[in-house]
Design a protein around this motif. Structure first.
Motif, PDB file in Angstrom:
ATOM      1  N   GLY A   1       0.804  -1.219   0.000  1.00 11.77           N
ATOM      2  CA  GLY A   1       0.000   0.000   0.000  1.00 11.77           C
ATOM      3  C   GLY A   1       0.835   1.267   0.000  1.00 11.77           C
ATOM      4  O   GLY A   1       0.472   2.259  -0.643  1.00 11.77           O
ATOM      5  N   PHE A   2       1.960   1.252   0.694  1.00 13.78           N
ATOM      6  CA  PHE A   2       2.833   2.438   0.729  1.00 13.78           C
ATOM      7  C   PHE A   2       3.427   2.701  -0.650  1.00 13.78           C
ATOM      8  O   PHE A   2       3.446   3.834  -1.133  1.00 13.78           O
ATOM      9  N   ALA A   3       3.901   1.647  -1.314  1.00 12.41           N
ATOM     10  CA  ALA A   3       4.490   1.812  -2.651  1.00 12.41           C
ATOM     11  C   ALA A   3       3.438   2.283  -3.651  1.00 12.41           C
ATOM     12  O   ALA A   3       3.708   3.157  -4.482  1.00 12.41           O
ATOM     13  N   LEU A   4       2.220   1.739  -3.544  1.00 11.52           N
ATOM     14  CA  LEU A   4       1.158   2.167  -4.461  1.00 11.52           C
ATOM     15  C   LEU A   4       0.799   3.632  -4.237  1.00 11.52           C
ATOM     16  O   LEU A   4       0.541   4.367  -5.187  1.00 11.52           O
ATOM     17  N   ARG A   5       0.792   4.067  -2.988  1.00  7.66           N
ATOM     18  CA  ARG A   5       0.489   5.475  -2.705  1.00  7.66           C
ATOM     19  C   ARG A   5       1.586   6.381  -3.277  1.00  7.66           C
ATOM     20  O   ARG A   5       1.313   7.457  -3.783  1.00  7.66           O
ATOM     21  N   ARG A   6       2.840   5.929  -3.205  1.00  3.41           N
ATOM     22  CA  ARG A   6       3.942   6.718  -3.777  1.00  3.41           C
ATOM     23  C   ARG A   6       3.834   6.794  -5.291  1.00  3.41           C
ATOM     24  O   ARG A   6       4.273   7.761  -5.895  1.00  3.41           O
ATOM     25  N   ILE A   7       3.268   5.790  -5.918  1.00  3.73           N
ATOM     26  CA  ILE A   7       3.033   5.824  -7.369  1.00  3.73           C
ATOM     27  C   ILE A   7       1.851   6.736  -7.677  1.00  3.73           C
ATOM     28  O   ILE A   7       1.854   7.491  -8.647  1.00  3.73           O
ATOM     29  N   ALA A   8       0.823   6.677  -6.831  1.00  2.00           N
ATOM     30  CA  ALA A   8      -0.402   7.434  -7.075  1.00  2.00           C
ATOM     31  C   ALA A   8      -0.212   8.936  -6.876  1.00  2.00           C
ATOM     32  O   ALA A   8      -0.874   9.734  -7.549  1.00  2.00           O
ATOM     33  N   ALA A   9       0.669   9.336  -5.981  1.00  2.00           N
ATOM     34  CA  ALA A   9       0.840  10.772  -5.680  1.00  2.00           C
ATOM     35  C   ALA A   9       1.267  11.575  -6.907  1.00  2.00           C
ATOM     36  O   ALA A   9       0.645  12.609  -7.211  1.00  2.00           O
ATOM     37  N   PRO A  10       2.295  11.171  -7.657  1.00  2.00           N
ATOM     38  CA  PRO A  10       2.639  11.933  -8.864  1.00  2.00           C
ATOM     39  C   PRO A  10       1.540  11.877  -9.930  1.00  2.00           C
ATOM     40  O   PRO A  10       1.317  12.844 -10.656  1.00  2.00           O
ATOM     41  N   LEU A  11       0.844  10.739 -10.002  1.00  4.18           N
ATOM     42  CA  LEU A  11      -0.263  10.614 -10.944  1.00  4.18           C
ATOM     43  C   LEU A  11      -1.363  11.615 -10.587  1.00  4.18           C
ATOM     44  O   LEU A  11      -1.914  12.288 -11.461  1.00  4.18           O
ATOM     45  N   ASP A  12      -1.662  11.729  -9.303  1.00  5.10           N
ATOM     46  CA  ASP A  12      -2.647  12.700  -8.820  1.00  5.10           C
ATOM     47  C   ASP A  12      -2.227  14.126  -9.196  1.00  5.10           C
ATOM     48  O   ASP A  12      -3.042  14.927  -9.652  1.00  5.10           O
ATOM     49  N   LYS A  13      -0.953  14.404  -9.039  1.00  4.30           N
ATOM     50  CA  LYS A  13      -0.434  15.737  -9.370  1.00  4.30           C
ATOM     51  C   LYS A  13      -0.565  16.030 -10.863  1.00  4.30           C
ATOM     52  O   LYS A  13      -0.936  17.134 -11.262  1.00  4.30           O
ATOM     53  N   GLU A  14      -0.287  15.033 -11.683  1.00  8.20           N
ATOM     54  CA  GLU A  14      -0.409  15.201 -13.140  1.00  8.20           C
ATOM     55  C   GLU A  14      -1.860  15.447 -13.551  1.00  8.20           C
ATOM     56  O   GLU A  14      -2.139  16.274 -14.413  1.00  8.20           O
ATOM     57  N   ILE A  15      -2.777  14.714 -12.946  1.00  7.75           N
ATOM     58  CA  ILE A  15      -4.195  14.887 -13.284  1.00  7.75           C
ATOM     59  C   ILE A  15      -4.670  16.279 -12.855  1.00  7.75           C
ATOM     60  O   ILE A  15      -5.429  16.929 -13.567  1.00  7.75           O
TER      61      ILE A  15
ATOM     62  N   ILE B   1      -4.123  19.060 -15.413  1.00  9.58           N
ATOM     63  CA  ILE B   1      -4.929  19.085 -16.644  1.00  9.58           C
ATOM     64  C   ILE B   1      -5.938  20.233 -16.548  1.00  9.58           C
ATOM     65  O   ILE B   1      -6.613  20.374 -15.528  1.00  9.58           O
ATOM     66  N   PRO B   2      -6.060  21.052 -17.585  1.00 10.81           N
ATOM     67  CA  PRO B   2      -7.030  22.161 -17.541  1.00 10.81           C
ATOM     68  C   PRO B   2      -8.453  21.656 -17.305  1.00 10.81           C
ATOM     69  O   PRO B   2      -8.831  20.591 -17.772  1.00 10.81           O
ATOM     70  N   ASP B   3      -9.211  22.437 -16.562  1.00  7.74           N
ATOM     71  CA  ASP B   3     -10.616  22.180 -16.241  1.00  7.74           C
ATOM     72  C   ASP B   3     -10.845  21.013 -15.290  1.00  7.74           C
ATOM     73  O   ASP B   3     -11.989  20.596 -15.102  1.00  7.74           O
ATOM     74  N   VAL B   4      -9.805  20.470 -14.684  1.00  8.27           N
ATOM     75  CA  VAL B   4      -9.996  19.473 -13.626  1.00  8.27           C
ATOM     76  C   VAL B   4     -10.218  20.252 -12.341  1.00  8.27           C
ATOM     77  O   VAL B   4      -9.366  21.033 -11.918  1.00  8.27           O
ATOM     78  N   SER B   5     -11.368  20.062 -11.725  1.00 11.68           N
ATOM     79  CA  SER B   5     -11.700  20.881 -10.560  1.00 11.68           C
ATOM     80  C   SER B   5     -11.161  20.296  -9.264  1.00 11.68           C
ATOM     81  O   SER B   5     -10.769  21.037  -8.373  1.00 11.68           O
ATOM     82  N   GLU B   6     -11.147  18.972  -9.154  1.00 14.04           N
ATOM     83  CA  GLU B   6     -10.725  18.385  -7.879  1.00 14.04           C
ATOM     84  C   GLU B   6     -10.235  16.971  -8.097  1.00 14.04           C
ATOM     85  O   GLU B   6     -10.771  16.227  -8.921  1.00 14.04           O
ATOM     86  N   THR B   7      -9.218  16.594  -7.364  1.00 17.74           N
ATOM     87  CA  THR B   7      -8.777  15.202  -7.311  1.00 17.74           C
ATOM     88  C   THR B   7      -8.634  14.826  -5.841  1.00 17.74           C
ATOM     89  O   THR B   7      -8.414  15.690  -4.984  1.00 17.74           O
ATOM     90  N   ARG B   8      -8.766  13.560  -5.566  1.00 19.93           N
ATOM     91  CA  ARG B   8      -8.656  13.093  -4.184  1.00 19.93           C
ATOM     92  C   ARG B   8      -7.902  11.774  -4.177  1.00 19.93           C
ATOM     93  O   ARG B   8      -8.254  10.848  -4.907  1.00 19.93           O
ATOM     94  N   LEU B   9      -6.881  11.710  -3.358  1.00 14.46           N
ATOM     95  CA  LEU B   9      -6.079  10.500  -3.216  1.00 14.46           C
ATOM     96  C   LEU B   9      -6.564   9.775  -1.964  1.00 14.46           C
ATOM     97  O   LEU B   9      -6.504  10.324  -0.859  1.00 14.46           O
TER      98      LEU B   9
END
Length: 165
Positions: free
Chosen positions: A33-47, A50-58
């Motif tokens: 779970g820790f490694a997956l969260r470390r992968i998800a954090a940069p993905l969340d930042k990239e999303i 993106i223009p017109d993305v109002s909110e993301t939640r990890l």
């Protein structure tokens, strides 16, 4: 009527924009779970970028945790007791809303200012007793000047340099 001590209700309009339109799930048989969260954090930042993305939640995954083992003998050598360590850990173990780096420097300085000033004051007052002994007078002056200088540098110069960086 709202009960005493209760805050006013928060009324927010709901719209179609409040409904998630994309949910991503990361899964692995090899990564924890820790490694997956470390992968998800940069993905969340990239999303978020993106223009017109109002909110993301990890959500989910394991957050970083640290274990602290206290060595009573070493702590005694430094004149630190368990309560002081627990207090310092409690102060540093906070979750705050994310903001700018500059604001984080200012906030950290505000939180740590009083304890550091009290510690420096205790050292200066304790060393002032040695001022009246001709043998230890030089040591007392060095100790007091070093404590004042280090407090000024750590509380003023270092935050300013971080702020400017």
């Amino acid at each position: 009527m709202i009960p005493a001590g209760a805050s006013q209700p928060l009324i927010k309009p709901r719209s179609i924009d409040d409904v998630p339109i994309l949910a991503l799930t990361l899964w692995s048989s090899r990564a924890d779970g820790f490694a997956l969260r470390r992968i998800a954090a940069p993905l969340d930042k990239e999303i978020k970028a993106i223009p017109d993305v109002s909110e993301t939640r990890l959500i989910g995954g394991l957050r970083r945790q640290l274990g602290v083992t206290l060595d009573r003998d070493r702590m005694a050598g430094y004149g630190v007791d368990t309560a002081a360590v627990l207090g310092a850990l409690g102060e540093s173990n906070r979750e705050l809303r994310a903001g700018s780096f500059a604001q984080a420097v200012v906030d950290a300085g505000a939180v740590r200012f009083r304890p550091m000033l009290l510690t420096a004051s205790a050292v200066v007052v304790g060393a002032s007793v040695m001022l009246f002994d001709p043998i230890f007078q030089g040591l007392a002056i060095s100790l007091m000047a070093g404590e004042v200088a280090s407090t000024l540098l750590s509380r003023m110069a270092v935050p300013v340099l971080y702020y400017l960086a």
